[in-house]
Write an enzyme that holds these catalytic residues in place. Structure first.
Site, mmCIF file in Angstrom:
data_model
loop_
_atom_site.group_PDB
_atom_site.id
_atom_site.type_symbol
_atom_site.label_atom_id
_atom_site.label_comp_id
_atom_site.label_asym_id
_atom_site.label_seq_id
_atom_site.Cartn_x
_atom_site.Cartn_y
_atom_site.Cartn_z
ATOM 1 N N ASP A 1 0.844 -1.203 0.000
ATOM 2 C CA ASP A 1 0.000 0.000 0.000
ATOM 3 C C ASP A 1 0.876 1.248 0.000
ATOM 4 O O ASP A 1 1.974 1.239 0.562
ATOM 5 C CB ASP A 1 -0.901 -0.029 1.252
ATOM 6 N N ARG B 1 -5.512 -2.140 8.331
ATOM 7 C CA ARG B 1 -6.715 -2.950 8.095
ATOM 8 C C ARG B 1 -6.355 -4.108 7.186
ATOM 9 O O ARG B 1 -5.274 -4.113 6.580
ATOM 10 C CB ARG B 1 -7.863 -2.150 7.488
ATOM 11 N N GLY C 1 0.132 5.308 -4.487
ATOM 12 C CA GLY C 1 -0.450 6.590 -4.903
ATOM 13 C C GLY C 1 0.164 7.750 -4.133
ATOM 14 O O GLY C 1 0.538 8.783 -4.707
ATOM 15 N N ASN D 1 -10.677 -3.236 -6.138
ATOM 16 C CA ASN D 1 -9.879 -2.285 -6.924
ATOM 17 C C ASN D 1 -10.496 -1.996 -8.296
ATOM 18 O O ASN D 1 -10.124 -1.031 -8.963
ATOM 19 C CB ASN D 1 -8.436 -2.772 -7.105
#
Ligand code: FPP
Length: 242
Positions: free
Chosen positions: A17, A187, A20, A65
């Site tokens: 993760d 998470r 971006g 996604n």
């Protein structure tokens, strides 16, 4: 054969993760973050092999996604295609056996073909197993396995096998020992919920494109410090003496 080092996780899984945010912080398009993320995949797979990790699972694309902009989705798919195409030979040489878990019917035929080609070419790899989750949802896998059970009473092991049948993954993949998520998010995001039942969770602020061998090692070191109890009582050495 040497006895297994219990301090070393057998199966490491990673929720990659922060691509971006990595790109945004450099004023670059999100695609640049995903591209840098592929370099981190290469580094991490190599580092895991060197560290003696037997099984690795990477979350490349979740079923949710698909909600992302079309352009971003096709960028990620292109990167996956390119990874499978350019990396297969090296993975063969490094003894890494690759499998892909997740739905295949929504992938482009080209991606499906490349997946099959890589799985076939790397089948003989015995040094490490790499499982890449693409269009994967743990909840969907559980629902499909429950349907396959057809109301029969099944043991945990039998249910795990049904889940393997439900999503193209191999029944001999062990449960996850160490689950890493990068970028400070805490998470599970529908990632291998069943297989993570007793996983040690490790969260790091490092963004995925910045993840390096030393970050993997830090997670492994932390794992070695944890006491895994699987529901049992504390071992005597950790019970405080008054
Ligand atoms: C999460 O970052 C990353 C993804 C959804 C895609 C991961 C894909 C790759 C690393 C490339 C392909 C993988 C392989 C195995 C070759 P994000 O976009 O959610 O980041 P953000 O939260 O900062 O926006």
């Amino acid at each position: 054969m040497n006895p297994r080092n219990e301090d070393l996780p057998r199966h490491v899984a990673i929720i990659m993760d922060g691509n971006g945010r990595w790109a945004r912080s450099r004023g670059l398009p999100r695609y640049a973050g995903h591209r840098a993320g592929v370099d981190a995949v290469r580094r991490t797979v190599e580092a895991a092999g060197d560290a003696g990790i037997e099984f690795m699972t990477l979350y490349a694309f979740s079923a949710d996604n698909w909600k992302r902009p079309r352009e971003e989705i096709s960028g990620i798919m292109r990167l996956l295609d390119r990874y499978l195409q350019s990396e297969t030979q090296r993975l063969v040489e490094e003894g890494v056996r690759v499998t892909v878990v997740g739905r295949r019917d929504r992938l482009r035929p080209r991606t499906r073909g490349l997946i099959e080609r890589t799985e076939e070419a790397t089948r003989g790899g015995t040094r490490m197993r790499l499982r890449v989750a693409i269009d994967y949802s743990a909840r969907e896998t559980i629902i499909r396995a429950a349907k396959l059970a057809e109301g029969r009473e099944v043991t945990h092991e039998e249910f795990a096998e049904l889940m393997a049948c439900a999503m193209h993954c191999e029944p001999d993949y062990p449960a996850i020992d160490l689950l890493i998520r990068t970028s400070g998010e805490m998470r599970l995001s529908d990632f291998f919920l069943w297989e993570s039942a007793y996983a040690e969770l490790y969260f790091t602020d490092t963004l995925w494109p910045d993840f390096e061998a030393k970050d993997l090692q830090a997670a492994i070191d932390e794992y070695a410090r944890r006491e895994r109890r699987f529901g049992e009582a504390h071992s005597p050495r950790l019970v405080s003496i008054r």
